[in-house]
Design a protein around this motif. Sequence first.
Motif, mmCIF file in Angstrom:
data_model
loop_
_atom_site.group_PDB
_atom_site.id
_atom_site.type_symbol
_atom_site.label_atom_id
_atom_site.label_comp_id
_atom_site.label_asym_id
_atom_site.label_seq_id
_atom_site.Cartn_x
_atom_site.Cartn_y
_atom_site.Cartn_z
ATOM 1 N N ASN A 40 0.823 -1.220 0.000
ATOM 2 C CA ASN A 40 0.000 0.000 0.000
ATOM 3 C C ASN A 40 0.857 1.271 0.000
ATOM 4 O O ASN A 40 0.576 2.233 0.720
ATOM 5 C CB ASN A 40 -0.979 0.031 1.176
ATOM 6 C CG ASN A 40 -2.388 -0.344 0.743
ATOM 7 O OD1 ASN A 40 -2.608 -0.827 -0.369
ATOM 8 N ND2 ASN A 40 -3.359 -0.118 1.602
ATOM 9 N N SER A 70 -8.457 0.365 4.295
ATOM 10 C CA SER A 70 -7.493 -0.370 3.487
ATOM 11 C C SER A 70 -8.020 -1.753 3.149
ATOM 12 O O SER A 70 -8.711 -2.385 3.947
ATOM 13 C CB SER A 70 -6.167 -0.504 4.231
ATOM 14 O OG SER A 70 -5.277 -1.333 3.500
ATOM 15 N N VAL A 77 -2.044 2.988 4.818
ATOM 16 C CA VAL A 77 -1.325 3.584 3.687
ATOM 17 C C VAL A 77 0.115 3.742 4.144
ATOM 18 O O VAL A 77 0.377 4.206 5.253
ATOM 19 C CB VAL A 77 -1.908 4.946 3.262
ATOM 20 C CG1 VAL A 77 -1.065 5.546 2.135
ATOM 21 C CG2 VAL A 77 -3.366 4.809 2.817
#
Length: 241
Positions: A40, A70, A77
Amino acid sequence: MATRTNSLNGVHIMAVTNRLSVIRQSPAYWRVVIDNPPFNLFDPEMFAELNVLMDEFERDSDLKIVVFESGDEDFFVNHHGLERGHGAADQPGGASFDHWPTFVTRLAQSSVISVAKVRGRARAQGFEFALAMDMRFASRERAVFSLIEVAGSSIPGGGGVEWLAALIGRSRTLEVVLGADDFGADIAERYGWVNRPVPDSELDAFVDAFAERVSRFEKRALEVGKKLVNARAGVPSEGDL
Protein backbone atom coordinates in the motif's frame (compact mmCIF):
# COMPACT_ATOMS: atom_id res chain seq x y z
CA MET A 1 -7.64 5.82 -15.09
CA ALA A 2 -10.52 3.49 -15.86
CA THR A 3 -13.73 3.05 -13.92
CA ARG A 4 -16.40 0.39 -13.81
CA THR A 5 -19.71 0.34 -12.01
CA ASN A 6 -21.98 -2.39 -10.73
CA SER A 7 -24.12 -3.13 -7.71
CA LEU A 8 -24.09 -5.76 -5.00
CA ASN A 9 -27.03 -6.29 -2.66
CA GLY A 10 -28.30 -2.83 -3.49
CA VAL A 11 -24.94 -1.15 -2.80
CA HIS A 12 -23.53 0.77 -5.77
CA ILE A 13 -19.86 0.07 -6.40
CA MET A 14 -17.65 2.21 -8.59
CA ALA A 15 -14.18 0.71 -8.83
CA VAL A 16 -11.53 3.31 -9.68
CA THR A 17 -8.55 1.38 -10.94
CA ASN A 18 -5.87 0.72 -10.01
CA ARG A 19 -5.60 1.87 -6.41
CA LEU A 20 -9.04 2.88 -5.07
CA SER A 21 -12.45 1.24 -4.97
CA VAL A 22 -15.41 3.43 -4.08
CA ILE A 23 -18.39 1.69 -2.48
CA ARG A 24 -21.50 3.83 -2.37
CA GLN A 25 -23.31 2.55 0.71
CA SER A 26 -25.92 5.24 0.06
CA PRO A 27 -26.01 8.57 -1.81
CA ALA A 28 -24.81 10.24 1.41
CA TYR A 29 -22.21 7.69 2.59
CA TRP A 30 -19.29 6.32 0.57
CA ARG A 31 -16.47 3.97 1.51
CA VAL A 32 -13.10 4.23 -0.23
CA VAL A 33 -11.02 1.04 -0.11
CA ILE A 34 -7.29 1.56 -0.74
CA ASP A 35 -5.49 -1.37 -2.34
CA ASN A 36 -1.98 -1.07 -3.78
CA PRO A 37 -0.22 -4.37 -3.08
CA PRO A 38 2.05 -5.51 -1.70
CA PHE A 39 2.62 -2.68 0.81
CA ASN A 40 0.00 0.00 0.00
CA LEU A 41 2.71 2.47 -0.96
CA PHE A 42 1.50 6.00 -1.64
CA ASP A 43 2.61 6.33 -5.25
CA PRO A 44 1.90 8.82 -8.07
CA GLU A 45 -0.98 6.72 -9.38
CA MET A 46 -2.69 6.68 -5.99
CA PHE A 47 -2.20 10.43 -5.65
CA ALA A 48 -3.74 11.03 -9.10
CA GLU A 49 -6.78 8.90 -8.21
CA LEU A 50 -7.22 10.74 -4.92
CA ASN A 51 -7.19 14.09 -6.74
CA VAL A 52 -9.90 12.86 -9.10
CA LEU A 53 -11.86 11.54 -6.13
CA MET A 54 -11.72 14.93 -4.40
CA ASP A 55 -13.22 16.47 -7.53
CA GLU A 56 -16.07 13.95 -7.29
CA PHE A 57 -16.62 14.76 -3.60
CA GLU A 58 -16.98 18.43 -4.38
CA ARG A 59 -19.36 17.86 -7.30
CA ASP A 60 -21.73 15.53 -5.45
CA SER A 61 -24.38 17.52 -3.59
CA ASP A 62 -25.75 14.42 -1.81
CA LEU A 63 -22.49 13.14 -0.34
CA LYS A 64 -22.04 13.84 3.38
CA ILE A 65 -19.48 11.39 4.78
CA VAL A 66 -16.66 9.24 3.39
CA VAL A 67 -14.78 6.47 5.20
CA PHE A 68 -11.27 5.63 3.97
CA GLU A 69 -10.05 2.12 4.74
CA SER A 70 -7.49 -0.37 3.49
CA GLY A 71 -7.94 -3.60 1.59
CA ASP A 72 -4.78 -4.87 3.34
CA GLU A 73 -5.05 -5.54 7.07
CA ASP A 74 -1.29 -5.02 7.49
CA PHE A 75 -1.03 -1.60 5.80
CA PHE A 76 -3.45 1.32 5.92
CA VAL A 77 -1.33 3.58 3.69
CA ASN A 78 2.45 3.41 3.61
CA HIS A 79 5.13 5.99 2.84
CA HIS A 80 5.46 7.32 -0.69
CA GLY A 81 6.97 5.30 -3.52
CA LEU A 82 8.64 6.91 -6.52
CA GLU A 83 9.36 3.95 -8.77
CA ARG A 84 7.73 5.79 -11.70
CA GLY A 85 9.06 9.22 -10.84
CA HIS A 86 7.45 12.14 -9.08
CA GLY A 87 4.20 12.39 -11.04
CA ALA A 88 1.59 10.55 -13.05
CA ALA A 89 1.10 13.03 -15.85
CA ASP A 90 -0.31 10.35 -18.14
CA GLN A 91 -3.54 10.00 -16.12
CA PRO A 92 -6.28 12.33 -14.87
CA GLY A 93 -5.41 14.01 -11.59
CA GLY A 94 -1.70 13.46 -12.06
CA ALA A 95 0.43 15.82 -9.98
CA SER A 96 3.87 15.86 -8.42
CA PHE A 97 4.15 15.30 -4.68
CA ASP A 98 4.82 18.98 -4.04
CA HIS A 99 1.05 19.34 -4.58
CA TRP A 100 0.41 17.14 -1.53
CA PRO A 101 -0.28 20.17 0.76
CA THR A 102 -2.97 21.29 -1.69
CA PHE A 103 -4.69 17.91 -1.50
CA VAL A 104 -4.66 17.51 2.29
CA THR A 105 -5.88 21.09 2.69
CA ARG A 106 -8.79 20.37 0.33
CA LEU A 107 -9.62 17.25 2.33
CA ALA A 108 -9.49 19.01 5.69
CA GLN A 109 -11.61 21.92 4.46
CA SER A 110 -14.04 19.92 2.32
CA SER A 111 -17.75 20.10 3.12
CA VAL A 112 -17.67 16.28 3.16
CA ILE A 113 -16.87 14.63 6.50
CA SER A 114 -13.86 12.29 6.22
CA VAL A 115 -13.10 9.35 8.52
CA ALA A 116 -9.97 7.19 8.60
CA LYS A 117 -10.62 3.60 9.61
CA VAL A 118 -7.06 2.57 10.37
CA ARG A 119 -6.09 -1.07 10.32
CA GLY A 120 -2.42 -1.84 9.73
CA ARG A 121 0.47 0.60 9.33
CA ALA A 122 -0.10 4.29 8.65
CA ARG A 123 3.43 5.42 7.88
CA ALA A 124 4.85 8.80 6.87
CA GLN A 125 2.59 10.05 4.07
CA GLY A 126 -0.04 7.51 5.13
CA PHE A 127 0.00 8.92 8.67
CA GLU A 128 -0.32 12.46 7.30
CA PHE A 129 -3.23 11.32 5.14
CA ALA A 130 -5.03 10.00 8.22
CA LEU A 131 -4.25 13.18 10.17
CA ALA A 132 -5.80 15.32 7.40
CA MET A 133 -9.12 13.54 7.88
CA ASP A 134 -11.72 14.79 10.31
CA MET A 135 -11.71 11.70 12.54
CA ARG A 136 -9.63 8.59 13.06
CA PHE A 137 -10.81 5.28 14.51
CA ALA A 138 -8.15 2.60 14.85
CA SER A 139 -7.94 -1.14 15.31
CA ARG A 140 -6.62 -1.69 18.81
CA GLU A 141 -4.67 -4.77 17.75
CA ARG A 142 -3.56 -3.87 14.22
CA ALA A 143 -3.13 -0.10 13.84
CA VAL A 144 0.42 1.29 13.88
CA PHE A 145 1.35 4.94 13.31
CA SER A 146 4.79 6.32 12.50
CA LEU A 147 6.45 9.38 11.02
CA ILE A 148 9.71 7.88 9.79
CA GLU A 149 11.10 10.82 7.81
CA VAL A 150 13.79 11.95 10.28
CA ALA A 151 15.28 8.46 10.25
CA GLY A 152 15.78 8.98 6.51
CA SER A 153 17.36 12.44 6.92
CA SER A 154 14.17 14.26 5.98
CA ILE A 155 11.22 15.85 7.81
CA PRO A 156 7.45 15.36 7.51
CA GLY A 157 6.37 17.84 4.86
CA GLY A 158 2.65 17.31 4.36
CA GLY A 159 1.03 18.24 7.63
CA GLY A 160 2.40 15.69 10.06
CA VAL A 161 4.13 18.31 12.20
CA GLU A 162 1.32 20.87 12.01
CA TRP A 163 -1.59 18.53 12.74
CA LEU A 164 0.20 16.64 15.48
CA ALA A 165 1.30 19.83 17.22
CA ALA A 166 -2.30 21.07 17.20
CA LEU A 167 -3.63 17.74 18.45
CA ILE A 168 -1.07 16.56 21.01
CA GLY A 169 1.22 19.49 21.88
CA ARG A 170 4.89 20.31 21.46
CA SER A 171 6.68 17.69 23.54
CA ARG A 172 4.71 14.71 22.30
CA THR A 173 4.99 15.91 18.71
CA LEU A 174 8.77 16.07 19.15
CA GLU A 175 8.71 12.51 20.51
CA VAL A 176 6.77 11.25 17.48
CA VAL A 177 8.67 13.24 14.84
CA LEU A 178 12.23 13.03 16.17
CA GLY A 179 11.93 9.49 17.54
CA ALA A 180 10.63 8.16 14.18
CA ASP A 181 9.19 5.17 16.05
CA ASP A 182 6.00 3.10 15.91
CA PHE A 183 2.96 3.90 18.06
CA GLY A 184 -0.01 1.63 18.67
CA ALA A 185 -3.65 2.63 18.86
CA ASP A 186 -3.85 2.84 22.66
CA ILE A 187 -1.00 5.35 22.93
CA ALA A 188 -2.39 7.21 19.90
CA GLU A 189 -5.66 7.70 21.77
CA ARG A 190 -3.91 8.61 25.03
CA TYR A 191 -1.79 11.20 23.22
CA GLY A 192 -4.80 12.51 21.32
CA TRP A 193 -4.50 11.89 17.58
CA VAL A 194 -6.97 8.97 17.49
CA ASN A 195 -10.62 9.45 18.46
CA ARG A 196 -10.69 6.00 19.97
CA PRO A 197 -9.21 2.53 19.54
CA VAL A 198 -11.75 -0.21 18.83
CA PRO A 199 -11.21 -3.98 19.06
CA ASP A 200 -10.37 -5.17 15.56
CA SER A 201 -13.37 -7.52 15.43
CA GLU A 202 -15.69 -4.59 16.17
CA LEU A 203 -14.04 -1.85 14.11
CA ASP A 204 -15.97 -2.30 10.85
CA ALA A 205 -19.37 -2.37 12.54
CA PHE A 206 -18.53 0.59 14.79
CA VAL A 207 -17.35 2.87 11.99
CA ASP A 208 -20.18 1.82 9.70
CA ALA A 209 -22.79 2.59 12.36
CA PHE A 210 -21.21 5.98 13.03
CA ALA A 211 -21.08 6.89 9.34
CA GLU A 212 -24.65 5.71 8.75
CA ARG A 213 -25.83 7.88 11.63
CA VAL A 214 -24.02 10.98 10.39
CA SER A 215 -25.25 10.39 6.83
CA ARG A 216 -28.87 10.84 8.00
CA PHE A 217 -28.28 14.39 9.27
CA GLU A 218 -28.87 17.56 7.25
CA LYS A 219 -25.85 18.37 5.08
CA ARG A 220 -25.82 22.10 5.75
CA ALA A 221 -25.64 21.51 9.52
CA LEU A 222 -22.73 19.10 9.07
CA GLU A 223 -20.89 21.50 6.77
CA VAL A 224 -21.29 24.52 9.06
CA GLY A 225 -20.41 22.46 12.14
CA LYS A 226 -17.16 21.29 10.52
CA LYS A 227 -16.30 24.82 9.39
CA LEU A 228 -16.81 26.24 12.89
CA VAL A 229 -14.70 23.53 14.51
CA ASN A 230 -11.93 23.97 11.92
CA ALA A 231 -11.79 27.69 12.66
CA ARG A 232 -11.32 27.05 16.38
CA ALA A 233 -9.09 23.99 16.21
CA GLY A 234 -6.22 25.63 14.32
CA VAL A 235 -6.45 23.56 11.12
CA PRO A 236 -3.32 24.51 9.14
CA SER A 237 -3.70 26.33 5.84
CA GLU A 238 -2.06 25.27 2.60
CA GLY A 239 0.45 28.09 3.14
CA ASP A 240 1.38 26.65 6.56
CA LEU A 241 2.11 23.29 4.98
